[in-house]
Each structure stands twice: as structure tokens, then as C-alpha cells.
Scaffold this motif. Structure first.
Motif, PDB file in Angstrom:
ATOM      1  N   VAL A   1       0.881  -1.124   0.090  1.00  0.00           N
ATOM      2  CA  VAL A   1       0.078   0.071   0.034  1.00  0.00           C
ATOM      3  C   VAL A   1       0.804   1.342   0.050  1.00  0.00           C
ATOM      4  CG1 VAL A   1      -1.954   1.093   1.280  1.00  0.00           C
ATOM      5  CG2 VAL A   1      -1.652  -1.278   1.381  1.00  0.00           C
ATOM      6  N   GLY A   2       0.938   2.013  -1.030  1.00  0.00           N
ATOM      7  CA  GLY A   2       1.744   3.283  -1.088  1.00  0.00           C
ATOM      8  C   GLY A   2       1.432   4.219  -0.013  1.00  0.00           C
ATOM      9  N   SER A   3       2.317   4.968   0.237  1.00  0.00           N
ATOM     10  CA  SER A   3       2.098   6.065   1.458  1.00  0.00           C
ATOM     11  C   SER A   3       0.926   6.912   0.883  1.00  0.00           C
ATOM     12  CB  SER A   3       3.186   6.929   1.404  1.00  0.00           C
ATOM     13  OG  SER A   3       4.621   6.241   1.726  1.00  0.00           O
ATOM     14  N   THR A   4       0.790   7.436  -0.064  1.00  0.00           N
ATOM     15  CA  THR A   4      -0.217   8.309  -0.450  1.00  0.00           C
ATOM     16  C   THR A   4      -1.662   7.799  -0.127  1.00  0.00           C
ATOM     17  OG1 THR A   4       1.469   9.357  -2.275  1.00  0.00           O
ATOM     18  CG2 THR A   4      -0.992   9.795  -2.456  1.00  0.00           C
ATOM     19  N   SER A   5      -1.841   6.534  -0.795  1.00  0.00           N
ATOM     20  CA  SER A   5      -3.188   6.006  -0.437  1.00  0.00           C
ATOM     21  C   SER A   5      -3.371   5.408   0.783  1.00  0.00           C
ATOM     22  CB  SER A   5      -3.615   4.813  -1.715  1.00  0.00           C
ATOM     23  OG  SER A   5      -2.799   3.861  -1.091  1.00  0.00           O
ATOM     24  N   GLY A   6      -2.325   4.991   1.597  1.00  0.00           N
ATOM     25  CA  GLY A   6      -2.504   4.464   2.971  1.00  0.00           C
ATOM     26  C   GLY A   6      -2.810   6.064   3.733  1.00  0.00           C
ATOM     27  N   MET A   7      -2.182   7.042   3.773  1.00  0.00           N
ATOM     28  CA  MET A   7      -2.635   8.316   4.327  1.00  0.00           C
ATOM     29  C   MET A   7      -3.846   8.682   4.052  1.00  0.00           C
ATOM     30  SD  MET A   7       0.761  10.858   4.000  1.00  0.00           S
ATOM     31  CE  MET A   7       2.190  10.282   4.210  1.00  0.00           C
ATOM     32  N   HIS A   8      -4.453   8.552   3.005  1.00  0.00           N
ATOM     33  CA  HIS A   8      -5.706   9.017   2.682  1.00  0.00           C
ATOM     34  C   HIS A   8      -6.701   8.132   3.453  1.00  0.00           C
ATOM     35  CE1 HIS A   8      -8.948  10.678   0.232  1.00  0.00           C
ATOM     36  NE2 HIS A   8      -9.330   9.606   0.025  1.00  0.00           N
ATOM     37  N   THR A   9      -6.502   6.887   3.310  1.00  0.00           N
ATOM     38  CA  THR A   9      -7.595   6.043   4.142  1.00  0.00           C
ATOM     39  C   THR A   9      -7.621   6.220   5.519  1.00  0.00           C
ATOM     40  OG1 THR A   9      -7.043   4.276   2.537  1.00  0.00           O
ATOM     41  CG2 THR A   9      -8.299   3.578   4.125  1.00  0.00           C
ATOM     42  N   SER A  10      -6.249   6.349   6.125  1.00  0.00           N
ATOM     43  CA  SER A  10      -5.923   6.675   7.684  1.00  0.00           C
ATOM     44  C   SER A  10      -6.753   7.934   8.173  1.00  0.00           C
ATOM     45  CB  SER A  10      -4.618   6.823   7.962  1.00  0.00           C
ATOM     46  OG  SER A  10      -3.951   5.679   7.817  1.00  0.00           O
ATOM     47  N   VAL A  11      -6.809   8.961   7.192  1.00  0.00           N
ATOM     48  CA  VAL A  11      -7.528  10.423   7.384  1.00  0.00           C
ATOM     49  C   VAL A  11      -8.937  10.166   7.461  1.00  0.00           C
ATOM     50  CG1 VAL A  11      -7.788  12.787   6.764  1.00  0.00           C
ATOM     51  CG2 VAL A  11      -5.387  11.866   6.791  1.00  0.00           C
ATOM     52  N   GLU A  12      -9.444   9.459   6.651  1.00  0.00           N
ATOM     53  CA  GLU A  12     -10.771   9.105   6.416  1.00  0.00           C
ATOM     54  C   GLU A  12     -11.414   8.336   7.561  1.00  0.00           C
ATOM     55  OE1 GLU A  12     -12.699   9.679   3.184  1.00  0.00           O
ATOM     56  OE2 GLU A  12     -11.336  11.224   3.390  1.00  0.00           O
ATOM     57  N   THR A  13     -10.573   7.142   8.051  1.00  0.00           N
ATOM     58  CA  THR A  13     -11.109   6.153   8.788  1.00  0.00           C
ATOM     59  C   THR A  13     -10.851   5.919  10.257  1.00  0.00           C
ATOM     60  OG1 THR A  13      -9.547   4.310   8.099  1.00  0.00           O
ATOM     61  CG2 THR A  13     -11.654   4.819   6.804  1.00  0.00           C
ATOM     62  N   SER A  14      -9.330   6.452  10.426  1.00  0.00           N
ATOM     63  CA  SER A  14      -8.822   6.384  12.002  1.00  0.00           C
ATOM     64  C   SER A  14      -9.151   7.309  12.804  1.00  0.00           C
ATOM     65  CB  SER A  14      -7.358   6.075  11.662  1.00  0.00           C
ATOM     66  OG  SER A  14      -6.591   6.056  13.046  1.00  0.00           O
ATOM     67  N   GLN A  15      -9.639   6.971  14.107  1.00  0.00           N
ATOM     68  CA  GLN A  15     -10.042   7.952  15.147  1.00  0.00           C
ATOM     69  C   GLN A  15      -8.830   8.288  15.906  1.00  0.00           C
ATOM     70  OE1 GLN A  15     -13.486   5.798  16.811  1.00  0.00           O
ATOM     71  NE2 GLN A  15     -14.493   7.863  16.511  1.00  0.00           N
ATOM     72  N   LEU A  16      -7.902   7.372  15.857  1.00  0.00           N
ATOM     73  CA  LEU A  16      -6.520   7.420  16.591  1.00  0.00           C
ATOM     74  C   LEU A  16      -5.642   8.639  15.852  1.00  0.00           C
ATOM     75  CD1 LEU A  16      -5.249   3.926  17.402  1.00  0.00           C
ATOM     76  CD2 LEU A  16      -6.343   5.711  19.132  1.00  0.00           C
ATOM     77  N   LEU A  17      -5.856   8.819  14.661  1.00  0.00           N
ATOM     78  CA  LEU A  17      -4.979   9.605  13.854  1.00  0.00           C
ATOM     79  C   LEU A  17      -5.469  11.237  14.315  1.00  0.00           C
ATOM     80  CD1 LEU A  17      -2.911  10.077  11.594  1.00  0.00           C
ATOM     81  CD2 LEU A  17      -4.692  10.108   9.785  1.00  0.00           C
ATOM     82  N   LYS A  18      -6.604  11.288  14.323  1.00  0.00           N
ATOM     83  CA  LYS A  18      -6.962  13.023  14.749  1.00  0.00           C
ATOM     84  C   LYS A  18      -6.305  12.995  16.263  1.00  0.00           C
ATOM     85  CE  LYS A  18     -10.968  15.798  15.318  1.00  0.00           C
ATOM     86  NZ  LYS A  18     -10.136  16.955  15.448  1.00  0.00           N
ATOM     87  N   TYR A  19      -6.373  11.995  17.305  1.00  0.00           N
ATOM     88  CA  TYR A  19      -5.947  12.219  18.510  1.00  0.00           C
ATOM     89  C   TYR A  19      -4.530  12.359  18.427  1.00  0.00           C
ATOM     90  CZ  TYR A  19      -4.661  11.168  23.343  1.00  0.00           C
ATOM     91  OH  TYR A  19      -4.374  11.090  24.783  1.00  0.00           O
ATOM     92  N   ARG A  20      -3.861  11.655  17.527  1.00  0.00           N
ATOM     93  CA  ARG A  20      -2.303  11.854  17.514  1.00  0.00           C
ATOM     94  C   ARG A  20      -1.870  13.010  17.079  1.00  0.00           C
ATOM     95  NH1 ARG A  20       2.922  10.117  16.142  1.00  0.00           N
ATOM     96  NH2 ARG A  20       3.572  10.965  14.305  1.00  0.00           N
ATOM     97  N   ALA A  21      -2.672  13.682  15.910  1.00  0.00           N
ATOM     98  CA  ALA A  21      -2.173  14.918  15.345  1.00  0.00           C
ATOM     99  C   ALA A  21      -2.870  16.033  16.348  1.00  0.00           C
ATOM    100  CB  ALA A  21      -3.111  15.325  13.965  1.00  0.00           C
ATOM    101  N   ASP A  22      -3.669  16.144  17.005  1.00  0.00           N
ATOM    102  CA  ASP A  22      -4.216  17.172  18.014  1.00  0.00           C
ATOM    103  C   ASP A  22      -3.418  17.123  19.217  1.00  0.00           C
ATOM    104  OD1 ASP A  22      -5.905  17.843  15.712  1.00  0.00           O
ATOM    105  OD2 ASP A  22      -7.758  16.939  16.759  1.00  0.00           O
ATOM    106  N   VAL A  23      -3.551  15.940  19.713  1.00  0.00           N
ATOM    107  CA  VAL A  23      -3.157  15.854  21.209  1.00  0.00           C
ATOM    108  C   VAL A  23      -1.522  15.581  21.161  1.00  0.00           C
ATOM    109  CG1 VAL A  23      -3.558  14.967  23.464  1.00  0.00           C
ATOM    110  CG2 VAL A  23      -5.538  15.401  21.993  1.00  0.00           C
ATOM    111  N   VAL A  24      -1.134  14.558  20.650  1.00  0.00           N
ATOM    112  CA  VAL A  24       0.151  13.851  20.941  1.00  0.00           C
ATOM    113  C   VAL A  24       1.422  14.468  20.202  1.00  0.00           C
ATOM    114  CG1 VAL A  24       1.620  11.671  20.708  1.00  0.00           C
ATOM    115  CG2 VAL A  24      -0.941  11.441  21.089  1.00  0.00           C
ATOM    116  N   VAL A  25       1.296  14.804  18.891  1.00  0.00           N
ATOM    117  CA  VAL A  25       2.372  15.296  18.267  1.00  0.00           C
ATOM    118  C   VAL A  25       2.823  16.772  18.773  1.00  0.00           C
ATOM    119  CG1 VAL A  25       3.270  15.957  16.068  1.00  0.00           C
ATOM    120  CG2 VAL A  25       2.085  13.721  16.201  1.00  0.00           C
ATOM    121  N   PRO A  26       2.012  17.781  19.099  1.00  0.00           N
ATOM    122  CA  PRO A  26       2.654  19.115  19.539  1.00  0.00           C
ATOM    123  C   PRO A  26       3.454  18.927  20.695  1.00  0.00           C
ATOM    124  CG  PRO A  26       0.284  19.136  18.958  1.00  0.00           C
ATOM    125  CD  PRO A  26       0.708  17.634  18.866  1.00  0.00           C
ATOM    126  N   SER A  27       3.275  18.004  21.511  1.00  0.00           N
ATOM    127  CA  SER A  27       3.997  17.961  22.583  1.00  0.00           C
ATOM    128  C   SER A  27       5.193  17.095  22.432  1.00  0.00           C
ATOM    129  CB  SER A  27       3.481  17.422  23.997  1.00  0.00           C
ATOM    130  OG  SER A  27       2.816  16.086  23.804  1.00  0.00           O
TER     131      SER A  27
END
Length: 408
Positions: A214-240
Motif C-alpha cells: 500500500v503506497g504512502s499516498t493512498s495509505g495516508m488518505h485511508t487513515s485520514v478517512e477512517t482512523s479515530q486515533l489519527l486525529k488524537y495523534r495529530a491534535d494531542v500527541v504530536v505537538p508535545s
């Protein structure tokens, strides 16, 4: 096309090299797919070009009929939208400079067609970031040819491949998330240079050189569409994590750096599993390497070695110079190579070391013969460079690839 001597005079040519980078705080997910704007900031280490690099030659001439590109010896379709966006952006910046009268290059050439020839000295698309070094090299070489200022390159390279903006700098590099809708502030900048932490060493354990499923481009797209953890990672985990990672690098605190690097890699792969349907980039060998690293660190009661995995099964290992020989010996012991000694470790030489029976017993793993194909031994390195020697051009005086740049 037979070019006369006079035509050859009108050929401008530049060759540059650019490095691979490996993220320790991962970029995964776009908030804007066209501009390639990330949903989180990321941080990477640029690897040394003596071991891993892309080399690109670009020629332009009023006699070229069309833009053309050859990658690793094969002519490819120049109409790829990301490639087009890089070409258009650099040409636009070059015209802008010409119109404001401060350009140093022969800008009449900006309207000429280009021939691009690019080669990697490592397997493409094998979970070694070939798109990052490839697009960084393309954009840097174009900028040298058309006289474009370097501070504009980060945004252009990003539109080729997100992580390419980080390959425009050496050492430790952050790609800032940015807040503007047009992405003008989503740029890479150097955190520390490649000479900042000289004891840091990097190993790439190549378990497979196959293309990822699964190439990175399509993998990322599917993660953004379907992963709830991804939003938590971006908003909460990564900044700190970004703040902490920059701090521990500046303090050269390897145990803290190593632990954070492994946790971030694991979270990225957890998000791949949380994607629906799930994405598996790690394989059996990857999992064995992860266990080996944790067992090794537990034996010493401290983090001496750290792993990170991108969108593929190959491990990137960080450690300090002092621990390198023993750890390479540990890898040899638990993944006995098929080939003889010299072949297994490529790149920077590693001294041999003896392993204590106690260490082998404590790690307590069954050896996996031929589990790792080879190791690339490297360290942090500089950003893109211009190649001065004309003998190293990949294109000949006729603007076509030299025999050495073409595969059968």
C-alpha cells in the motif's frame, strides 16, 4: 535528434545530489491533498549521501521539443501531476525574479523544455524514502538551473512529496505544520546541523527490497478517512512530542531520544492498524527486530539502541558510536547472514566485537537465518549539493542519458 556543435553550446546543464531523510516524529496524513499540507508537524534526520542519495541532472535547451524524464534508467511519464506542479512552480518563481530584474541566471531558458535524468543508489520504493530524496533533488537542481532562491524551495518540494521538504536540509530537520490555508507557512527548517551530534550512528536493516503493498499516498488518505486515533495523534500527541524531541536532541540525551523515537514509530503503525481496512507495513522480521532491540536494552537496563519503521518493513536503527560494534554483532548472531562478512554490512565500516554468552542467553531468541538481507551503516549528513565535475552529468552533450544512466 542530431544536434550540431552550435546547438550543444545552447545547452545548459546542472547536476545535484540530495539525501534521504528518516522521520523520528512521523508525518502521516494530509489536511490538503493538492497542496500536500500535513495534519501534524514532523521531525527527521537527514542521512549521509555517501551511503544513500539521489543524483539528478537537468538540461535545458531551445532545441528540446518537450519536457522528458528518465528515472533509474527508464523513461517515465512527465505528465505526473506532482512532477508538473514542481516544474510549474519553479518556472513561475524564475519568471517572477526575471521580471523584478534580480535574477543571476540566464532566464531566457525558463521557457525552454527540460530533460531530467535521475538515479538512486538504493532500491526505490522499498520503505527507503526515495520520493523524498527524488523530489528534493529535482527541485534543488531546477532551482540551480533557473536561478531560484533557496527559501522558496521547501514549499515547492513539498508539493512533489511531503517529506521531500525535509530533504532540502542536512542534520535534524522539522517540517512545521503551518496554519495558513495556502500552506505558505508549512515549511521545513533545520533544527541542528549534521555535525551537532557526531556520536550518533544509523543502521538500516534491509529485510526486503520489494515495493510496498500500500503506497504512502493512498495509505495516508485511508487513515485520514477512517482512523479515530489519527486525529488524537495529530491534535494531542504530536505537538508535545515535537517540543520534547527538539529538546532531547539539543541535549544529546540518547535514552530520551531513543524512547521517544520508538514510541512514535509504534504509534504510527498502531494508526495503520486502526485504519479500516487495516494497513500492515511491518512483517514478521520487523517484529523480531523490535523484540531484539527491547531485549538488548533490557539487558543493559537503559535505552542504548532505538528503532523506527516507515511505510515498509525495513528497520532504521539509531545508536551511539560506542554501542555500534556490539549491536551489529548481536544482529549478525540472531539473523545469521547468507553472505560472508564483508557483504553483510555496507557503508561506513563497523569494528567487530565479541558477544558474551550471558548477553546471548538473556536475549533468548531463536536465530532467523537470512532474515536480514544486509545492513547499511551510515550517519547524519548534509543537504543537497551541486556536483561540480561535468564528467558526473547523467546526460550527454546531446541532452540524452549517457549509457551509464540507462539500464537494459
Amino acid at each position: 535528434m542530431n544536434m550540431t556543435e552550435n546547438d550543444k553550446q545552447s545547452l545548459s546543464m546542472v547536476t545535484c545530489t540530495a539525501p534521504v531523510n528518516i522521520a523520528v516524529i512521523k508525518y502521516w496524513g494530509k489536511r490538503d491533498e493538492d497542496l500536500i499540507l500535513p495534519i501534524n508537524s514532523s521531525l527527521s534526520i537527514t542521512l549521509h549521501q555517501d551511503q544513500l542519495k539521489t543524483t539528478t541532472t537537468i538540461a535545458c535547451s531551445r532545441n528540446f521539443q518537450q519536457d522528458r524524464i528518465w528515472l533509474n534508467g527508464k523513461e517515465e511519464d512527465i505528465s505526473n501531476p506532482r512532477l508538473q506542479s514542481c516544474l510549474q512552480e519553479i518556472r513561475r518563481f524564475s519568471r517572477k525574479r526575471r521580471n523584478s530584474g534580480d535574477s543571476t541566471s540566464d532566464v531566457s531558458s525558463v521557457s525552454h523544455k527540460v530533460h531530467i535524468c535521475s538515479v538512486n543508489n538504493f532500491p526505490t520504493a522499498a520503505g527507503l524514502a526515495s520520493s523524498a530524496s527524488g523530489y528534493a533533488c529535482l527541485v534543488y537542481t531546477l532551482s540551480q538551473l533557473f536561478g531560484v532562491e533557496s527559501e522558496q524551495l521547501s514549499a515547492v518540494a513539498r508539493q512533489g512529496s511531503g517529506s521531500a521538504c525535509r530533504s532540502l536540509y542536512g542534520g535534524f530537520v522539522q517540517w512545521k505544520l503551518g496554519e495558513q490555508l495556502d500552506g505558505k507557512d508549512s515549511l521545513a527548517e533545520q533544527v541542528e546541523s549534521e555535525s551537532f551530534w557526531p556520536e550518533l550512528r544509523i543502521l538500516i536493516l534491509v529485510v526486503s527490497a520489494e515495493q510496498k503493498s500500500v503506497g504512502s499516498t493512498s495509505g495516508m488518505h485511508t487513515s485520514v478517512e477512517t482512523s479515530q486515533l489519527l486525529k488524537y495523534r495529530a491534535d494531542v500527541v504530536v505537538p508535545s512530542r515535537m517540543e520534547k524531541m527538539i529538546r532531547v536532541i539539543r541535549e544529546r540525551d540518547f535514552p530520551a531520544f531513543g524512547e521517544l523515537t520508538m514510541k512514535d514509530s509504534n504509534q504510527f503503525h498502531a494508526i495503520c492498524l486502526d485504519t479500516y481496512p487495516p494497513i500492515f507495513y511491518l512483517n514478521n522480521m520487523s517484529h523480531r527486530i523490535i523484540s531484539l532491540v527491547h531485549h538488548y536494552n533490557q539487558y543493559y537496563g537503559e535505552t542504548r539502541v532505538a528503532y523506527t519503521f516507515d511505510a515498509g518493513p525495513n528497520a532504521v536503527i539509531y545508536t551511539l558510536q560506542d554501542h555500534l560494534p556490539e549491536f551489529v554483532q548481536v544482529v549478525r548472531h540472531f539473523f545469521p547472514p547468507e553472505v560472508n562478512g564483508e557483504e553483510f554490512v555496507k557503508g561506513l565500516p563497523v569494528c567487530s566485537a565479541d558477544l558474551s554468552e550471558e548477553l546471548k542467553r538473556d536475549i533468548n531468541m531463536e536465530p532467523t537465518p537470512k532474515g536480514i538481507r544486509y545492513i547499511i551503516s551510515t550517519k547524519a549528513g548534509p543537504g543537497p549539493c551541486v556536483v561540480k565535475d561535468p564528467n558526473h552529468h547523467l546526460l550527454g552533450a546531446d541532452g540524452l542519458p549517457k549509457k551509464s544512466a540507462i539500464s537494459d
